[in-house]
Design an enzyme around this catalytic site. Structure first.
Site, PDB file in Angstrom:
ATOM      1  N   GLN A 179       0.858  -1.198   0.000  1.00  0.00           N
ATOM      2  CA  GLN A 179       0.000   0.000   0.000  1.00  0.00           C
ATOM      3  C   GLN A 179       0.891   1.244   0.000  1.00  0.00           C
ATOM      4  O   GLN A 179       1.585   1.507   0.987  1.00  0.00           O
ATOM      5  CB  GLN A 179      -0.872  -0.029   1.266  1.00  0.00           C
ATOM      6  CG  GLN A 179      -1.788   1.152   1.429  1.00  0.00           C
ATOM      7  CD  GLN A 179      -2.155   1.379   2.893  1.00  0.00           C
ATOM      8  OE1 GLN A 179      -1.574   0.789   3.801  1.00  0.00           O
ATOM      9  NE2 GLN A 179      -3.109   2.247   3.130  1.00  0.00           N
TER      10      GLN A 179
ATOM     11  N   SER B 235       1.319   6.622   2.395  1.00  0.00           N
ATOM     12  CA  SER B 235       1.993   7.600   3.254  1.00  0.00           C
ATOM     13  C   SER B 235       3.220   8.209   2.587  1.00  0.00           C
ATOM     14  O   SER B 235       3.953   7.527   1.862  1.00  0.00           O
ATOM     15  CB  SER B 235       2.437   6.945   4.560  1.00  0.00           C
ATOM     16  OG  SER B 235       1.339   6.377   5.198  1.00  0.00           O
TER      17      SER B 235
ATOM     18  N   SER C  12       5.118  -0.921   3.966  1.00  0.00           N
ATOM     19  CA  SER C  12       5.399  -2.272   4.491  1.00  0.00           C
ATOM     20  C   SER C  12       5.513  -3.256   3.340  1.00  0.00           C
ATOM     21  O   SER C  12       4.665  -3.277   2.443  1.00  0.00           O
ATOM     22  CB  SER C  12       4.259  -2.742   5.408  1.00  0.00           C
ATOM     23  OG  SER C  12       4.028  -1.825   6.423  1.00  0.00           O
TER      24      SER C  12
ATOM     25  N   GLU D  31      -8.653  -1.331   5.975  1.00  0.00           N
ATOM     26  CA  GLU D  31      -7.449  -1.366   6.812  1.00  0.00           C
ATOM     27  C   GLU D  31      -7.853  -1.361   8.285  1.00  0.00           C
ATOM     28  O   GLU D  31      -7.396  -2.165   9.077  1.00  0.00           O
ATOM     29  CB  GLU D  31      -6.574  -0.151   6.508  1.00  0.00           C
ATOM     30  CG  GLU D  31      -5.372  -0.051   7.441  1.00  0.00           C
ATOM     31  CD  GLU D  31      -4.389   1.044   7.034  1.00  0.00           C
ATOM     32  OE1 GLU D  31      -4.825   2.070   6.492  1.00  0.00           O
ATOM     33  OE2 GLU D  31      -3.183   0.854   7.273  1.00  0.00           O
TER      34      GLU D  31
ATOM     35  N   GLU E 142      -3.972   9.338  18.320  1.00  0.00           N
ATOM     36  CA  GLU E 142      -4.720  10.615  18.320  1.00  0.00           C
ATOM     37  C   GLU E 142      -5.793  10.608  17.234  1.00  0.00           C
ATOM     38  O   GLU E 142      -6.906  11.093  17.447  1.00  0.00           O
ATOM     39  CB  GLU E 142      -3.761  11.804  18.096  1.00  0.00           C
ATOM     40  CG  GLU E 142      -2.841  12.109  19.277  1.00  0.00           C
ATOM     41  CD  GLU E 142      -1.679  11.131  19.410  1.00  0.00           C
ATOM     42  OE1 GLU E 142      -1.387  10.383  18.452  1.00  0.00           O
ATOM     43  OE2 GLU E 142      -1.052  11.112  20.494  1.00  0.00           O
TER      44      GLU E 142
HETATM   45  C1  LIG Z   1       4.589  -0.290  11.363  1.00  0.00           C
HETATM   46  C2  LIG Z   1       4.061   0.660  10.341  1.00  0.00           C
HETATM   47  C3  LIG Z   1       3.681   0.196   9.090  1.00  0.00           C
HETATM   48  C4  LIG Z   1       3.185   1.091   8.130  1.00  0.00           C
HETATM   49  N1  LIG Z   1       2.858   0.592   6.881  1.00  0.00           N
HETATM   50  C5  LIG Z   1       2.404   1.460   5.930  1.00  0.00           C
HETATM   51  C6  LIG Z   1       2.128   0.991   4.603  1.00  0.00           C
HETATM   52  O1  LIG Z   1       2.289  -0.203   4.277  1.00  0.00           O
HETATM   53  N2  LIG Z   1       1.709   1.893   3.670  1.00  0.00           N
HETATM   54  C7  LIG Z   1       1.517   3.206   3.969  1.00  0.00           C
HETATM   55  O2  LIG Z   1       1.102   3.954   3.083  1.00  0.00           O
HETATM   56  N3  LIG Z   1       1.802   3.696   5.216  1.00  0.00           N
HETATM   57  C8  LIG Z   1       2.246   2.843   6.194  1.00  0.00           C
HETATM   58  N4  LIG Z   1       2.542   3.320   7.459  1.00  0.00           N
HETATM   59  C9  LIG Z   1       2.448   4.764   7.709  1.00  0.00           C
HETATM   60  C10 LIG Z   1       1.317   5.164   8.634  1.00  0.00           C
HETATM   61  O3  LIG Z   1       0.077   5.077   7.992  1.00  0.00           O
HETATM   62  C11 LIG Z   1       1.633   6.591   9.115  1.00  0.00           C
HETATM   63  O4  LIG Z   1       2.850   6.529   9.844  1.00  0.00           O
HETATM   64  C12 LIG Z   1       0.542   7.133   9.999  1.00  0.00           C
HETATM   65  O5  LIG Z   1      -0.629   7.371   9.259  1.00  0.00           O
HETATM   66  C13 LIG Z   1       0.971   8.443  10.693  1.00  0.00           C
HETATM   67  O6  LIG Z   1       1.503   9.340   9.794  1.00  0.00           O
HETATM   68  P1  LIG Z   1       2.925  10.059  10.041  1.00  0.00           P
HETATM   69  O7  LIG Z   1       3.912   9.000  10.416  1.00  0.00           O
HETATM   70  O8  LIG Z   1       3.212  10.913   8.871  1.00  0.00           O
HETATM   71  O9  LIG Z   1       2.689  10.957  11.344  1.00  0.00           O
HETATM   72  P2  LIG Z   1       2.034  12.406  11.368  1.00  0.00           P
HETATM   73  O10 LIG Z   1       0.731  12.355  10.643  1.00  0.00           O
HETATM   74  O11 LIG Z   1       3.037  13.409  10.926  1.00  0.00           O
HETATM   75  O12 LIG Z   1       1.729  12.582  12.908  1.00  0.00           O
HETATM   76  C14 LIG Z   1       2.701  13.067  13.847  1.00  0.00           C
HETATM   77  C15 LIG Z   1       2.014  13.227  15.188  1.00  0.00           C
HETATM   78  O13 LIG Z   1       0.963  14.226  15.090  1.00  0.00           O
HETATM   79  C16 LIG Z   1      -0.283  13.679  15.523  1.00  0.00           C
HETATM   80  N5  LIG Z   1      -1.389  14.214  14.717  1.00  0.00           N
HETATM   81  C17 LIG Z   1      -1.421  14.327  13.367  1.00  0.00           C
HETATM   82  N6  LIG Z   1      -2.617  14.830  12.964  1.00  0.00           N
HETATM   83  C18 LIG Z   1      -3.362  15.021  14.095  1.00  0.00           C
HETATM   84  C19 LIG Z   1      -4.678  15.509  14.332  1.00  0.00           C
HETATM   85  N7  LIG Z   1      -5.481  15.896  13.339  1.00  0.00           N
HETATM   86  N8  LIG Z   1      -5.110  15.557  15.630  1.00  0.00           N
HETATM   87  C20 LIG Z   1      -4.295  15.172  16.654  1.00  0.00           C
HETATM   88  N9  LIG Z   1      -3.030  14.723  16.474  1.00  0.00           N
HETATM   89  C21 LIG Z   1      -2.576  14.635  15.223  1.00  0.00           C
HETATM   90  C22 LIG Z   1      -0.128  12.169  15.311  1.00  0.00           C
HETATM   91  O14 LIG Z   1      -1.015  11.441  16.136  1.00  0.00           O
HETATM   92  C23 LIG Z   1       1.329  11.943  15.663  1.00  0.00           C
HETATM   93  O15 LIG Z   1       1.488  11.818  17.056  1.00  0.00           O
HETATM   94  C24 LIG Z   1       3.048   2.457   8.437  1.00  0.00           C
HETATM   95  C25 LIG Z   1       3.438   2.933   9.696  1.00  0.00           C
HETATM   96  C26 LIG Z   1       3.940   2.054  10.635  1.00  0.00           C
HETATM   97  C27 LIG Z   1       4.356   2.586  11.966  1.00  0.00           C
END
Ligand SMILES: Cc1cc2nc3c(=O)[nH]c(=O)nc-3n(C[C@H](O)[C@H](O)[C@H](O)COP(=O)(O)OP(=O)(O)OC[C@H]3O[C@@H](n4cnc5c(N)ncnc54)[C@H](O)[C@@H]3O)c2cc1C
Length: 414
Positions: free
Chosen positions: A135, A138, A170, A253, A381
């Protein structure tokens, strides 16, 4: 919900048990039993290859993607039969992890938006594990706010040219195909200018860079696209309707993550039953017992919350956003449980190798993996926002950029 099997379900369970007894790769049973969240691997064998062989065998026997229609490689089973299968598959179910994104997210998206020809070409191979999917949503600037993504798709005759970067993908390093969300119109508000495609991960211009994690593994990747060509026939849904298409993926998902998320409680319970503290077994210590009782209550709350979702599915309803509760509670629970188990180990808790550490190091592995559980598929969150807005009916999160054209949102660079 009645938790006893109906006569048909009992017959299904007996058939599944018999088939598993005759076909499961028993040579890996002991190793798989010892593995835990954060450490599912085999000492002398490549786990993806072992998983593929088991998936293919199951597929030949009609035991994969149980709820999918038969013509697409499934079995046309009921949601309850699917749960029965998972219960019976037991430790061998740990071998399904390379296929979960394909079965849980990409397959349902292709099923909803692909052409009939695509469905017949791709879905049976997702089901049999012969082709693995990932997928690609991100990005560095689009995680929780996935609609903020910047990877561009520009039309070029019958093709689209893709440039940009994804992150946290992933399994990209062993995937054959992926579903890809791109920006096709930056002049409209962010949710309105997205388009979904699927692509061959071996296409020229796709570069995959594994990310090294705290536990030493590399389960996910950065994926770069440089002038990657995708035929228009591989578009899923209409141009600029990618947000709606992605909602199908994300809803699936949340379902697939929420339905079977690990808590670490069975492992902790077993561990406390064997661990000798200074004045006796850990399980006889009143402080330990009080902690275990609290977690036991939570674990059964989670079990019945997921049963509620299964019950809704079996009545033909869509499980609601309350499923987010499962992931939210289980994510922090596994982290707390792992930390507690390591405290019980005293100074030896700092050892993490499977040979040296207590319980084969499974709690150390869980502790390092648990933060990922709290982030993947929506952070704590974001789960709280969903519960607040869609379960409790509280006022919505403030979204100042909702109606602003994407290319007018102030940013450091695009
Ligand atoms: C083990 C793992 C596997 C993954 N696999 C995939 C995959 O296969 N494909 C894929 O596309 N993605 C994948 N991801 C990515 C995952 O979907 C994102 O990491 C996740 O959606 C969070 O986005 P970010 O890391 O950019 O954090 P950010 O969105 O930048 O968030 C940073 C912080 O801000 C907080 N925050 C953000 N917006 C808000 C809001 N509106 N209100 C309150 N707090 C907020 C968050 O909770 C977090 O604490 C994976 C992530 C992990 C950890």
């Amino acid at each position: 919900m009645n938790f006893d099997d109906t006569p048909q379900e009992a017959a299904f369970r007996a058939e599944a048990r018999k088939w598993i007894g005759a076909n499961a790769p028993k040579q890996f049973e002991a190793e798989l039993s010892k593995s835990s969240l954060g450490r599912i691997k085999l000492k002398n064998d490549d786990i993806v290859e072992v998983a593929k062989a088991w998936q293919k065998k199951k597929s030949d026997g009609g035991w994969v993607c149980l709820h999918w229609p038969k013509e697409y490689g499934g079995r046309g089973a009921t949601p309850v039969e699917r749960v029965i299968w998972q219960q019976e598959e037991g430790v061998y179910g740990k071998l399904t992890s390379p296929f979960q994104i394909g079965e849980g997210m990409c397959g349902p998206t292709v099923m909803a938006y692909g052409s009939e020809q695509d469905k017949r070409r791709y879905l049976p191979k997702i089901a049999s594990g012969e082709e693995i999917w990932c997928q690609l949503f991100s990005e560095p600037a689009g995680g929780s706010d996935v609609a903020g993504l910047r990877t561009r798709a520009e039309r070029d005759g019958d093709h689209w040219i893709i440039n940009g970067q994804k992150i946290w993908t992933s399994g990209a390093h062993y995937s054959d195909y992926g579903i890809l969300l791109t920006r096709t119109d930056p002049t409209v508000p962010k949710h309105k200018g997205l388009t979904m495609f699927f692509l061959d991960m071996k296409s020229p211009g796709v570069e995959i860079k594994p990310i090294k994690q705290a536990n030493g593994a590399s389960d996910f990747n950065e994926v770069y696209f440089t002038d990657v060509k995708i035929p228009d026939a591989q578009r899923l849904g209409s141009v600029n309707d990618g947000w709606n298409v992605s909602l199908t993926t994300l809803m699936n998902e949340r379902m697939s993550i929420g339905a079977g998320v690990a808590t670490g409680f069975p492992e902790l319970f077993e561990f406390c039953g064997n661990l000798m503290l200074e004045d006796g077994l850990a399980i006889d210590d009143r402080n330990v017992r009080s902690k275990l009782a609290n977690w036991a209550v939570r674990a059964s709350g989670l079990k019945y919350t997921s049963m509620r979702a299964i019950s809704a599915l079996s009545k033909g309803e869509r499980p609601g956003p309350e499923n987010s509760i499962g992931k939210l509670v289980a994510g922090s629970m596994i982290q707390d449980i792992a930390a507690f188990a390591m405290d019980l180990q005293g100074a030896a808790g700092v050892l993490s190798g499977p040979e040296d550490a207590e319980a084969g190091g499974k709690f150390q592995a869980m502790l390092l993996r648990a933060p990922g559980t709290r982030v993947e598929g929506g952070t704590d969150e974001i789960m709280r926002n969903i519960i607040a807005e869609r379960v409790l009916g509280l006022p919505g999160d403030i979204r100042v950029d909702k109606d602003v054209p994407f290319n007018k949102i102030p940013t450091k660079g695009r």
